[in-house]
Design a protein around this motif. Structure first.
Motif, PDB file in Angstrom:
ATOM      1  N   GLY A 193       0.670  -1.226   0.083  1.00  0.00           N
ATOM      2  CA  GLY A 193       0.017   0.028  -0.155  1.00  0.00           C
ATOM      3  C   GLY A 193       0.898   1.242  -0.122  1.00  0.00           C
ATOM      4  N   ASP A 197       1.370   8.811  -3.426  1.00  0.00           N
ATOM      5  CA  ASP A 197       0.309   9.439  -3.802  1.00  0.00           C
ATOM      6  C   ASP A 197       0.372  10.488  -4.924  1.00  0.00           C
ATOM      7  N   GLU A 213      -9.122  12.705  -2.528  1.00  0.00           N
ATOM      8  CA  GLU A 213      -8.380  11.686  -1.641  1.00  0.00           C
ATOM      9  C   GLU A 213      -8.979  10.320  -1.674  1.00  0.00           C
ATOM     10  N   ALA A 214     -10.205  10.464  -1.798  1.00  0.00           N
ATOM     11  CA  ALA A 214     -11.017   8.857  -1.922  1.00  0.00           C
ATOM     12  C   ALA A 214     -10.568   8.195  -3.123  1.00  0.00           C
ATOM     13  N   THR A 217      -7.117   6.791  -2.460  1.00  0.00           N
ATOM     14  CA  THR A 217      -7.123   5.636  -1.488  1.00  0.00           C
ATOM     15  C   THR A 217      -7.876   4.536  -2.075  1.00  0.00           C
ATOM     16  N   GLY A 218      -8.858   4.627  -2.835  1.00  0.00           N
ATOM     17  CA  GLY A 218      -9.489   3.511  -3.691  1.00  0.00           C
ATOM     18  C   GLY A 218      -8.384   2.693  -4.893  1.00  0.00           C
ATOM     19  N   GLN A 220      -5.197   3.091  -4.393  1.00  0.00           N
ATOM     20  CA  GLN A 220      -4.124   2.299  -3.343  1.00  0.00           C
ATOM     21  C   GLN A 220      -4.680   0.816  -2.983  1.00  0.00           C
ATOM     22  N   GLU A 221      -5.995   0.525  -2.701  1.00  0.00           N
ATOM     23  CA  GLU A 221      -6.429  -0.395  -2.239  1.00  0.00           C
ATOM     24  C   GLU A 221      -6.692  -1.349  -3.315  1.00  0.00           C
TER      25      GLU A 221
END
Length: 275
Positions: A193, A197, A213-214, A217-218, A220-221
């Motif tokens: 992970g 960014d 950010e969302a 983050t998504g 990254q997952e």
């Protein structure tokens, strides 16, 4: 229950398909080898055929392999007629979609068990003939797996069982292989992970997409899940490579299967030596 043409190859040649119905196959079997004719139809009217194939599940396997044997040895002469004077094989290859890997040896070896029960006579002779074909160089049992621990282990066990039964093992077809677009360093970072960014935002911006950010983050997952899957597949691929059989890979097709996808997969199989 008939052989229907379903495709024509780009370079010439036809593909025929047959969905085997056990009751119809038994009627054909009785007519071909025991000349029952009308008597067989009478048995069918009284429900004997359905009763026999229901109470004896192994009989269905005998009929399936028996139909393969009949199709593989069928010949044709001038004018496309079949008969004793015929010399040309009707089919260049016969492909049987067999049961799952865990059942394949028992399924293909059912005629050997039948020969053990019938010591003499036409049943024994027919069972011996089918097993001779299945154990000959004309036959190859190709095993299909995905790169997951249980299917790969079943494939390894299947190869061992087939060899012990004297049945020839062909290639291992690895299905739904995902393409990995990350190098080793990026793959390790994605699994943890730790993809930067800033790099993700830069890529999103270049594509004209939202960089909040969302979304980052998504991604990254998703990257972490993809990396974990790729690493698992690499481990299992090493196990498959150690099985000592030729390996053919088929890609995972995100858009599903259509005629174009079938041609693509057929080309992969051909290049892998299965054509």
């Amino acid at each position: 229950y008939s052989e229907e043409r379903i495709a024509v190859a780009p370079g010439g040649g036809d593909v025929f398909a047959l969905a085997i119905d056990p009751e119809a196959a038994l009627m054909e079997y009785l007519d071909l080898y025991y000349r029952l004719g009308r008597a067989g139809k009478a048995l069918d009217r009284f429900g004997v055929i359905d009763f026999a194939t229901t109470i004896a599940p192994g009989l269905r396997d005998v009929l399936l392999t028996g139909k393969v044997y009949e199709a593989a040895r069928r010949k044709t002469g001038k004018g496309g007629k079949t008969g004793k004077g015929s010399r040309k094989q009707v089919y260049d290859a016969v492909v049987l979609d067999a049961p799952p890997t865990g059942r394949i040896t028992r399924f293909l070896n059912v005629n050997a068990e039948m020969a053990g029960l019938a010591k003499v006579g036409p049943v024994r002779n027919q069972a011996d003939s089918i097993m001779s074909l299945l154990r000959s160089p004309q036959t190859a049992v190709h095993l299909v797996t995905v790169l997951e621990e249980m299917p790969v282990q079943e494939t390894a066990d299947g190869i061992t069982a087939l060899a012990a039964a004297g049945l020839p093992v062909g290639s291992v077809v690895v299905n739904q292989v995902r393409r990995n677009g990350l190098d080793a360093r990026a793959l390790s970072a994605a699994e943890a992970g730790d993809l930067p960014d800033a790099g993700i935002r830069e890529g999103l911006k270049a594509a004209g997409l939202d960089t909040d950010e969302a979304v980052v983050t998504g991604l990254q997952e998703l990257g972490s899940a993809h990396a974990a899957r790729v690493l698992l597949e690499q481990q299992q691929r090493a196990v498959v490579d150690g099985l000592g059989r030729p390996v053919v890979e088929l890609p995972a097709l995100a858009e599903g299967i259509d005629l174009g996808a079938l041609y693509e997969l057929a080309q992969d199989l051909r290049e892998g030596g299965l054509a």
